[in-house]
Design a protein around this motif. Structure first.
Motif, PDB file in Angstrom:
ATOM      1  N   THR A   2       2.626   1.937  -2.492  1.00 46.69           N
ATOM      2  CA  THR A   2       2.891   0.495  -2.494  1.00 46.69           C
ATOM      3  C   THR A   2       3.677   0.113  -3.734  1.00 46.69           C
ATOM      4  O   THR A   2       4.621  -0.671  -3.664  1.00 46.69           O
ATOM      5  CB  THR A   2       1.558  -0.292  -2.458  1.00 46.69           C
ATOM      6  N   LEU A  49       1.650  -7.797  -8.251  1.00 49.04           N
ATOM      7  CA  LEU A  49       2.125  -7.785  -6.864  1.00 49.04           C
ATOM      8  C   LEU A  49       1.422  -6.698  -6.044  1.00 49.04           C
ATOM      9  O   LEU A  49       1.070  -6.925  -4.878  1.00 49.04           O
ATOM     10  CB  LEU A  49       3.643  -7.602  -6.824  1.00 49.04           C
ATOM     11  N   VAL A  50       1.209  -5.537  -6.638  1.00 51.19           N
ATOM     12  CA  VAL A  50       0.486  -4.469  -5.949  1.00 51.19           C
ATOM     13  C   VAL A  50      -0.951  -4.909  -5.673  1.00 51.19           C
ATOM     14  O   VAL A  50      -1.481  -4.707  -4.574  1.00 51.19           O
ATOM     15  CB  VAL A  50       0.512  -3.158  -6.771  1.00 51.19           C
ATOM     16  N   ARG A  65      -3.826  -6.913   2.339  1.00 47.76           N
ATOM     17  CA  ARG A  65      -3.921  -5.879   3.375  1.00 47.76           C
ATOM     18  C   ARG A  65      -5.379  -5.676   3.787  1.00 47.76           C
ATOM     19  O   ARG A  65      -5.701  -5.614   4.979  1.00 47.76           O
ATOM     20  CB  ARG A  65      -3.332  -4.565   2.865  1.00 47.76           C
ATOM     21  N   HIS A  91      -0.896  -7.463  -2.882  1.00 53.10           N
ATOM     22  CA  HIS A  91      -0.557  -6.782  -1.629  1.00 53.10           C
ATOM     23  C   HIS A  91      -1.771  -6.040  -1.065  1.00 53.10           C
ATOM     24  O   HIS A  91      -2.089  -6.171   0.122  1.00 53.10           O
ATOM     25  CB  HIS A  91       0.593  -5.803  -1.862  1.00 53.10           C
ATOM     26  N   ASN A  92      -2.444  -5.263  -1.907  1.00 56.63           N
ATOM     27  CA  ASN A  92      -3.588  -4.478  -1.430  1.00 56.63           C
ATOM     28  C   ASN A  92      -4.730  -5.372  -0.959  1.00 56.63           C
ATOM     29  O   ASN A  92      -5.380  -5.087   0.047  1.00 56.63           O
ATOM     30  CB  ASN A  92      -4.076  -3.517  -2.510  1.00 56.63           C
ATOM     31  N   ILE A 112       7.426  -1.811  -4.197  1.00 52.55           N
ATOM     32  CA  ILE A 112       7.573  -3.073  -4.930  1.00 52.55           C
ATOM     33  C   ILE A 112       8.503  -2.916  -6.130  1.00 52.55           C
ATOM     34  O   ILE A 112       9.377  -3.731  -6.366  1.00 52.55           O
ATOM     35  CB  ILE A 112       6.188  -3.606  -5.360  1.00 52.55           C
ATOM     36  N   SER A 160       1.150  -8.115  10.144  1.00 51.48           N
ATOM     37  CA  SER A 160       0.373  -7.661   8.978  1.00 51.48           C
ATOM     38  C   SER A 160      -0.071  -6.215   9.124  1.00 51.48           C
ATOM     39  O   SER A 160      -0.430  -5.574   8.151  1.00 51.48           O
ATOM     40  CB  SER A 160      -0.846  -8.562   8.757  1.00 51.48           C
ATOM     41  N   ASN A 179      -1.863   3.506  -3.251  1.00 52.98           N
ATOM     42  CA  ASN A 179      -1.527   2.499  -4.252  1.00 52.98           C
ATOM     43  C   ASN A 179      -0.171   2.805  -4.896  1.00 52.98           C
ATOM     44  O   ASN A 179       0.649   1.912  -5.089  1.00 52.98           O
ATOM     45  CB  ASN A 179      -2.634   2.436  -5.296  1.00 52.98           C
ATOM     46  N   TRP A 211       1.446  -3.725   6.881  1.00 50.80           N
ATOM     47  CA  TRP A 211       1.032  -3.638   5.474  1.00 50.80           C
ATOM     48  C   TRP A 211       0.309  -2.345   5.180  1.00 50.80           C
ATOM     49  O   TRP A 211       0.055  -2.025   4.043  1.00 50.80           O
ATOM     50  CB  TRP A 211       0.143  -4.829   5.110  1.00 50.80           C
TER      51      TRP A 211
END
Length: 199
Positions: free
Chosen positions: A116, A136-137, A144, A140-141, A120, A158, A113, A161
């Motif tokens: 990532t 955004l994190v 993913r 994103h997670n 970002i 993908s 985390n 990711w």
């Protein structure tokens, strides 16, 4: 629940280490959550009643758990060793304790985390406010995780990711990331890593 079945947390030496500390069976919040766990895990009422009785005996050092040696060894044994030695008379609780206490702990999810987050919120995007970066994190997670369920996961972009996943030692094959643009601000240290380009 793992906190509730750790024998060490019922010893007077552990309780007296910190003023106001209580054993798990005397903590209202832990007791409430433990009872919720029992209801979810043991759907058969007879099994649940039996496990609750076993837990009461364990936490109060009664019946099968009242042996002075078993009580003394709570402070000295590893929790799994203690359950392996003294849990024979509470088989359901013993199995549950060994399952919970045998789980390995790892910070890899947190590290992933943070990795990532560093992609970002970087030097180029340092004007993002913390709330936006966290959102955004989060997105994103979740994207993913959802992408892993698709058939195209192995072949599609993908798959990238999963940057920072387990076993990723370098950026080879990851694509062009901001790591390519980073430079050290300490020339002497950079010289040691990169080497002398004039050679």
């Amino acid at each position: 629940m793992a906190h509730s079945v750790n024998p060490k947390y019922y010893t007077s030496s552990w309780i007296e280490e910190v003023p106001g500390r209580v054993s798990p069976h005397n903590d209202a919040e832990i007791t409430e959550n433990r009872n919720k766990f029992f209801k979810k895990y043991f759907t058969n009422p007879d099994d649940m009643r039996r496990v609750k009785q076993q837990f009461a005996d364990f936490s109060l050092c009664m019946n099968a758990f009242e042996d002075p040696e078993a009580i003394e060894d709570r402070a000295h044994f590893d929790p799994k060793q203690w359950w392996g030695t003294y849990g024979v008379h509470a088989p359901e609780l013993k199995d549950l304790a060994l399952m919970l206490l045998g789980q390995p702990s790892s910070s890899s999810c947190c590290e992933r985390n943070w990795s990532t987050y560093s992609f970002i919120h970087s030097l180029k995007r340092n004007r993002l406010n913390p709330g936006r970066a966290e959102d955004l994190v989060f997105v994103h997670n979740n994207l993913r995780l959802l992408s892993r369920k698709s058939k195209d996961y192995e072949n599609r972009p993908s798959r990238m990711w999963d940057v920072g996943g387990d076993g990723l030692d370098n950026f080879d094959g990851v694509g062009i990331l901001e790591g390519a643009d980073l430079a050290l601000d300490e020339p002497e240290f950079e010289q040691e890593i990169v080497g002398d380009e004039s050679i």
